[in-house]
Design an enzyme around this catalytic site. Structure first.
Site, PDB file in Angstrom:
ATOM      1  N   ASP A  27       0.830  -1.206   0.000  1.00 25.53           N
ATOM      2  CA  ASP A  27       0.000   0.000   0.000  1.00 25.53           C
ATOM      3  C   ASP A  27       0.867   1.259   0.000  1.00 25.53           C
ATOM      4  OD1 ASP A  27      -2.307   1.483   0.060  1.00 25.53           O
ATOM      5  OD2 ASP A  27      -2.641   1.273   2.215  1.00 25.53           O
ATOM      6  N   GLY A  30       0.026   5.455  -4.354  1.00 26.38           N
ATOM      7  CA  GLY A  30      -0.608   6.728  -4.726  1.00 26.38           C
ATOM      8  C   GLY A  30      -0.039   7.881  -3.913  1.00 26.38           C
ATOM      9  N   TRP A  32       2.840   8.019  -2.419  1.00 31.11           N
ATOM     10  CA  TRP A  32       4.240   8.219  -2.798  1.00 31.11           C
ATOM     11  C   TRP A  32       4.308   9.165  -3.998  1.00 31.11           C
ATOM     12  CZ3 TRP A  32       7.223   7.611  -7.130  1.00 31.11           C
ATOM     13  CH2 TRP A  32       8.609   7.558  -6.941  1.00 31.11           C
ATOM     14  N   ARG A  40      -0.386   9.171 -10.103  1.00 30.91           N
ATOM     15  CA  ARG A  40      -0.435   7.964  -9.271  1.00 30.91           C
ATOM     16  C   ARG A  40       0.234   6.763  -9.945  1.00 30.91           C
ATOM     17  NH1 ARG A  40      -3.960   7.510  -5.208  1.00 30.91           N
ATOM     18  NH2 ARG A  40      -4.278   5.324  -5.684  1.00 30.91           N
ATOM     19  N   HIS A  44       2.783   3.417  -8.875  1.00 31.50           N
ATOM     20  CA  HIS A  44       2.645   1.980  -9.151  1.00 31.50           C
ATOM     21  C   HIS A  44       3.889   1.461  -9.877  1.00 31.50           C
ATOM     22  CE1 HIS A  44      -1.361   2.141  -7.634  1.00 31.50           C
ATOM     23  NE2 HIS A  44      -1.869   2.814  -8.651  1.00 31.50           N
ATOM     24  N   THR A  73     -10.715  -6.842  -5.453  1.00 34.70           N
ATOM     25  CA  THR A  73     -12.010  -6.752  -6.151  1.00 34.70           C
ATOM     26  C   THR A  73     -12.526  -5.307  -6.086  1.00 34.70           C
ATOM     27  OG1 THR A  73     -12.918  -7.662  -4.095  1.00 34.70           O
ATOM     28  CG2 THR A  73     -12.847  -9.141  -5.955  1.00 34.70           C
ATOM     29  N   ASN A  75     -10.635  -2.631  -6.129  1.00 35.22           N
ATOM     30  CA  ASN A  75      -9.821  -1.748  -6.971  1.00 35.22           C
ATOM     31  C   ASN A  75     -10.439  -1.499  -8.356  1.00 35.22           C
ATOM     32  OD1 ASN A  75      -6.577  -2.915  -5.723  1.00 35.22           O
ATOM     33  ND2 ASN A  75      -7.852  -1.206  -5.051  1.00 35.22           N
ATOM     34  N   SER A 203      -8.172  -5.101   4.951  1.00 35.48           N
ATOM     35  CA  SER A 203      -8.661  -4.816   3.591  1.00 35.48           C
ATOM     36  C   SER A 203      -9.055  -6.069   2.799  1.00 35.48           C
ATOM     37  CB  SER A 203      -7.624  -3.999   2.811  1.00 35.48           C
ATOM     38  OG  SER A 203      -7.395  -2.779   3.451  1.00 35.48           O
TER      39      SER A 203
HETATM   40  C1  FPP Z   1      -1.917   0.187  -3.325  1.00 35.92           C
HETATM   41  O1  FPP Z   1      -1.466   1.517  -3.345  1.00 35.92           O
HETATM   42  C2  FPP Z   1      -1.383  -0.540  -4.457  1.00 35.92           C
HETATM   43  C3  FPP Z   1      -2.124  -1.069  -5.461  1.00 35.92           C
HETATM   44  C4  FPP Z   1      -3.592  -0.979  -5.537  1.00 35.92           C
HETATM   45  C5  FPP Z   1      -1.498  -1.773  -6.600  1.00 35.92           C
HETATM   46  C6  FPP Z   1      -0.264  -2.561  -6.302  1.00 35.92           C
HETATM   47  C7  FPP Z   1       0.510  -2.691  -7.555  1.00 35.92           C
HETATM   48  C8  FPP Z   1       1.857  -2.694  -7.649  1.00 35.92           C
HETATM   49  C9  FPP Z   1       2.742  -2.669  -6.481  1.00 35.92           C
HETATM   50  C10 FPP Z   1       2.553  -2.683  -8.962  1.00 35.92           C
HETATM   51  C11 FPP Z   1       2.297  -3.796  -9.904  1.00 35.92           C
HETATM   52  C12 FPP Z   1       2.248  -5.141  -9.290  1.00 35.92           C
HETATM   53  C13 FPP Z   1       3.016  -6.186  -9.678  1.00 35.92           C
HETATM   54  C14 FPP Z   1       2.803  -7.518  -9.070  1.00 35.92           C
HETATM   55  C15 FPP Z   1       4.090  -6.050 -10.655  1.00 35.92           C
HETATM   56  P1  FPP Z   1      -2.547   2.696  -3.432  1.00 35.92           P
HETATM   57  O2  FPP Z   1      -2.691   3.056  -4.866  1.00 35.92           O
HETATM   58  O3  FPP Z   1      -3.798   2.279  -2.755  1.00 35.92           O
HETATM   59  O4  FPP Z   1      -1.826   3.824  -2.634  1.00 35.92           O
HETATM   60  P2  FPP Z   1      -2.514   4.980  -1.779  1.00 35.92           P
HETATM   61  O5  FPP Z   1      -3.259   4.296  -0.644  1.00 35.92           O
HETATM   62  O6  FPP Z   1      -1.361   5.781  -1.294  1.00 35.92           O
HETATM   63  O7  FPP Z   1      -3.415   5.734  -2.699  1.00 35.92           O
END
Ligand code: FPP
Length: 254
Positions: A27, A30, A32, A40, A44, A73, A75, A203
């Site tokens: 987590d 976004g 970061w 965002r 990723h 699900t 997301n 979550s």
């Molecule tokens: C949560 O951060 C992260 C995700 C929903 C996606 C995770 C994906 C990756 C790490 C990259 C691709 C994956 C692989 C296996 C190569 P967030 O977007 O919810 O962050 P935030 O809470 O700060 O908004």
């Protein structure tokens, strides 16, 4: 996985007490990106680099199962552009890492509703799953379109159908049977659950499987999570006493 990283610093780690299965809620991508005034998606992308580092480290130190929560699900409700960028990134990761993962004897597996993923991502996944299916050094589970409640509903339906068909007596339903009907099947439960970015939530992740997992939440955002912090968490994990609801054997009677 292009360059050969130096072996990790294992000082202070007891190889006999390593977790067998590590699960991670990745987590903070976004946030970061937002802190750097970036889109965002950049978060990723940087997060995918962390995935590489963590997979490598696990393989080097001898972790057998690593489960990564890559897409829930829930997301699907994110803006279309972000969902589509995540799918593209996922496919790019699978294609670029495929050979290296296979050479490293790593098996790739998916937990979740694979049928809801875009066709090209499904094709890339099926390709890497079949290529690596006999690899035995480590299994990486990608939780994709995954939800713990949906997984439990799926399990209940499958078992109910068995009972309805007269192939299974209700008294024969036990924890082992339930587990075998989950996406993780016969895999051992996670010993350690790590969540980055400081949120104190599960979550909807592996609701059944984390019953006795040791939980570590770090404030570090996933793109900033590195090998040193990962190894530090493993050292802390080894210092914890896992009791599984029992009384510690060494403690004297009061
Ligand atoms: C949560 O951060 C992260 C995700 C929903 C996606 C995770 C994906 C990756 C790490 C990259 C691709 C994956 C692989 C296996 C190569 P967030 O977007 O919810 O962050 P935030 O809470 O700060 O908004």
């Amino acid at each position: 996985m292009n360059s050969n990283p130096p072996p990790p610093d294992l000082s202070g780690l007891d190889p006999a007490k390593l977790p067998i299965h590590i699960a991670i809620i990745m987590d903070g991508n976004g946030r970061w990106a937002k802190r750097r005034l970036l889109n965002r998606v950049k978060g990723h992308e940087k997060g995918a680099d962390t995935v590489r580092t963590v997979v490598r480290t696990c393989r080097q130190i001898g972790i057998h199962f690593l489960t990564l929560y890559a897409f829930s699900t829930e997301n699907w409700q994110r803006p279309k552009v972000e969902v589509s960028a995540l799918m593209t990134l996922l496919k790019k990761y699978i294609v670029s890492e495929k050979n290296e993962l296979h050479q490293q004897n790593i098996r790739i597996n998916v937990l979740g509703e694979m049928e809801s993923l875009p066709a090209d991502v499904r094709t890339a996944l099926n390709d890497i799953i079949s290529l690596t299916r006999n690899n035995a050094a480590m299994t990486v589970n990608l939780a994709l379109s995954y939800g713990g409640r949906a997984e439990i509903v799926k399990m209940v339906r499958e078992i109910a159908l068995e009972v309805q068909a007269g192939r299974l007596a209700p008294e024969a339903i036990d924890a082992g049977l339930v587990a075998r009907h989950l996406y993780t099947g016969t895999m051992p439960d996670p010993d350690l659950l790590i969540r980055t970015s400081g949120e104190m939530r599960i979550s909807n992740f592996l609701l059944w499987q984390i019953a006795y997992a040791e939980i570590f939440v770090t404030p570090t955002l996933w793109p900033d999570f590195d090998r040193e912090e990962f190894l530090a968490i493993l050292r802390q994990y080894q210092a914890r006493e896992r009791r599984f609801g029992k009384i510690p054997e060494a403690s004297p009677p009061q």
